[in-house]
Write a protein that holds these residues in place. Sequence first.
Motif, short mmCIF file in Angstrom:
data_model
loop_
_atom_site.label_atom_id
_atom_site.label_comp_id
_atom_site.label_asym_id
_atom_site.label_seq_id
_atom_site.Cartn_x
_atom_site.Cartn_y
_atom_site.Cartn_z
N ALA A 73 0.84 -1.21 0.00
CA ALA A 73 0.00 0.00 0.00
C ALA A 73 0.87 1.25 0.00
CB ALA A 73 -0.93 -0.02 1.22
N LEU A 74 1.93 1.25 0.78
CA LEU A 74 2.87 2.37 0.76
C LEU A 74 3.48 2.56 -0.63
CD1 LEU A 74 4.86 1.80 4.09
CD2 LEU A 74 3.18 3.61 3.68
N GLN A 75 3.83 1.46 -1.26
CA GLN A 75 4.48 1.54 -2.56
C GLN A 75 3.54 1.99 -3.67
OE1 GLN A 75 6.18 -2.40 -2.60
NE2 GLN A 75 8.08 -1.74 -1.61
N GLU A 76 2.24 1.83 -3.45
CA GLU A 76 1.28 2.40 -4.39
C GLU A 76 1.30 3.93 -4.32
OE1 GLU A 76 -2.55 0.66 -3.74
OE2 GLU A 76 -1.80 -1.38 -4.03
N VAL A 77 1.69 4.46 -3.16
CA VAL A 77 1.84 5.90 -3.00
C VAL A 77 3.19 6.36 -3.53
CG1 VAL A 77 1.97 7.79 -1.32
CG2 VAL A 77 0.31 5.93 -1.01
N ASP A 78 4.25 5.62 -3.16
CA ASP A 78 5.62 5.97 -3.55
C ASP A 78 6.39 4.66 -3.73
OD1 ASP A 78 8.31 6.69 -3.71
OD2 ASP A 78 8.14 8.30 -2.24
N ALA A 79 6.69 4.31 -4.96
CA ALA A 79 7.31 3.02 -5.26
C ALA A 79 8.69 2.86 -4.64
CB ALA A 79 7.41 2.84 -6.78
#
Length: 274
Positions: A73-79
């Motif tokens: 989920a974090l990586q959907e914001v900032d890979a």
Amino acid sequence: MTVRKNQALLTADEKRRFASALLELKRSGRYDEFVTTHNAFIVGDTDNGERTGHRSPSFLPWHRRFLLDFERALQEVDASVALPYWDWSSDRSIRSSLWAPDFLGGTGRSRDGQVMDGPFAASTGNWQINVRVDGRTFLRRALGAGVRELPTRAEVESVLAMPTYDMPPWNSGSDGFRNHLEGWRGVNLHNRVHVWVGGQMATGASPNDPVFWLHHAYIDKLWADWQRRHPGSTYLPAAGTPNVIDLGDTMKPWNDVRPADLLDHTAHYTFDAA
């Protein structure tokens, strides 16, 4: 491949990106979904009935999947973001860098535990506590108040030396690596850290405090360290055990993943140090 780093080695930009991604998940409402899930399993997991996330052999694979979902989920914001880990056997002080205003902020004020600095302080208006155990809507901590000392490296080593993953009665009374790591027996590693941080971390709604993710990323690393030291040992129980998750059983709330699917973390991420 995602690389999880020791938080003490993060650059200023990595800290900023991690905090910003957390704040965006909070703003969107997705963050509180994770808090709700964790709190529900804390309440539901008991020694004498069905138990999945806590007090049970599946404590480690359950949290591995929980952290994987959160990291994605974090990586959907900032890979570029990965979950850092907090090695509390080394960074043992309230003056450690993770408690600085440029990262997680520090301990709470004496009268009510409210965290007063950093990106998650109530004064920023960006971190309201919505999944609550009481009426207070601000992030709380009381570093070192509930228990004075964090676990030492020697205590960690004593648990990593245990050759058996878990054993009957497969709950908080069990001997073996899992339960000593979880902290219901022996030197008390995982549970003690929750109490040392205090505030929401000492409750079932502990993911309200972003340090939850760094703490559990280190617990996950310790499981990986144990696996490497004991290649002939594996997850137990194997099959036919009432009320707990066997190696081939699926885990709630996902119902599509088994402990057997999560034994090898390197399919998903690595750590910066073995």
